[in-house]
Design a protein around this motif. Sequence first.
Motif, short mmCIF file in Angstrom:
data_model
loop_
_atom_site.label_atom_id
_atom_site.label_comp_id
_atom_site.label_asym_id
_atom_site.label_seq_id
_atom_site.Cartn_x
_atom_site.Cartn_y
_atom_site.Cartn_z
N MET A 1 0.82 -1.05 -0.05
CA MET A 1 0.17 -0.05 -0.18
C MET A 1 0.89 1.22 0.07
O MET A 1 1.93 1.05 0.50
N ASN A 2 0.30 2.43 -0.52
CA ASN A 2 0.96 3.78 -0.67
C ASN A 2 0.23 4.70 -0.09
O ASN A 2 -0.91 4.91 -0.23
N VAL A 3 0.97 5.18 1.17
CA VAL A 3 0.32 6.06 1.88
C VAL A 3 0.83 7.62 1.77
O VAL A 3 2.01 7.82 1.78
N VAL A 4 0.19 8.50 1.57
CA VAL A 4 0.59 10.01 1.29
C VAL A 4 0.46 10.74 2.79
O VAL A 4 -0.85 10.36 3.08
N ALA A 5 1.33 10.99 3.17
CA ALA A 5 1.47 11.87 4.49
C ALA A 5 1.60 13.45 4.11
O ALA A 5 2.71 13.66 3.59
N ILE A 6 0.88 14.22 4.70
CA ILE A 6 1.27 15.73 4.44
C ILE A 6 0.91 16.73 5.61
O ILE A 6 0.05 16.80 6.05
N ASN A 7 2.06 17.31 5.84
CA ASN A 7 2.22 18.44 6.96
C ASN A 7 1.91 19.74 6.19
O ASN A 7 2.72 20.08 5.22
N THR A 8 0.86 20.46 6.76
CA THR A 8 0.35 21.72 6.32
C THR A 8 0.64 22.66 7.18
O THR A 8 0.03 23.77 7.02
N SER A 9 1.57 22.46 8.13
CA SER A 9 2.13 23.50 9.12
C SER A 9 3.42 24.11 8.56
O SER A 9 4.39 23.43 8.04
N PRO A 10 3.63 25.36 8.64
CA PRO A 10 4.82 25.86 8.52
C PRO A 10 6.14 25.70 9.42
O PRO A 10 6.99 25.99 9.00
N ARG A 11 5.73 25.00 10.47
CA ARG A 11 6.75 24.55 11.47
C ARG A 11 7.15 23.32 11.33
O ARG A 11 6.21 22.22 11.15
N VAL A 12 8.41 22.89 11.30
CA VAL A 12 9.23 21.60 11.04
C VAL A 12 9.44 21.19 12.47
O VAL A 12 9.82 21.86 13.36
N ASN A 13 9.20 19.97 12.58
CA ASN A 13 9.62 19.21 14.06
C ASN A 13 8.69 19.76 15.18
O ASN A 13 9.22 19.85 16.31
N TRP A 14 7.43 20.40 14.87
CA TRP A 14 6.75 20.81 15.86
C TRP A 14 5.46 20.11 16.08
O TRP A 14 5.38 18.85 15.43
#
Length: 229
Positions: A1-14
């Motif tokens: 299976m292929n799962v797409v994960a998307i972070n739409t926050s401007p902050r990295v590692n928060w």
Amino acid sequence: MNVVAINTSPRVNWNTDRIVKEAAKGAASAGADIQYFDLYRLKNVSGCVSCFGCKRPPHEGHCVKQDDLTAVLEAIREADGVIIGTPNYLGQPSAGFMQLFERLCYQNITYCKEDKRYVWGKTPFLFIMTSNFGEEAYKKGPYAHMMRNICGRLSVAIGPLEVFIVGDTLQVADYSQFNWTLFDAEAKKNRHETVFPEEMKKAFRLGAELVSGNWLATHRLATPDDPII
């Protein structure tokens, strides 16, 4: 299976980034291949430009604008599971999320009475929202209304969804840098050290469940009769 994960926050590692990545780890532990996008690291992105190209043959149902968001939209279309996380900014998802939301949902609208959507989503979907306010704020009032609108449209565009609200989050590592009197800094820090790790575990579990094969059996598919289409 292929799962797409998307972070739409401007902050990295928060908060949002960490929760999305933990959910992705859960999906990977269940055998999924993960494709991760950090929207604020993409350089050339915009929301819908109202060109109506997605309503004309031969591109019905497909956004025709070409930029760095094109690959994200195509990845969602081909995915077996989707994880999207956004912070709550001013009572709404982040601006980065809204760009994706416009392009993802508008391409699917037909403007026809007979068939209102080109495709009814059937892809398992985990929607994560991090928030300074606690989960109680989402049970009624403006936050509840906002979530019904966003999640209703996403469930049609992507598929049956689970909502995970991570509330009362730690905004900054050092509150002493700011003259804020609204927050109890020690309480925020204590919650982050004690409760947030449990929320990370829940994110991992939900990510694993996303690819377990039982998602469609336990989460309702959107239908043309749903009020938000």
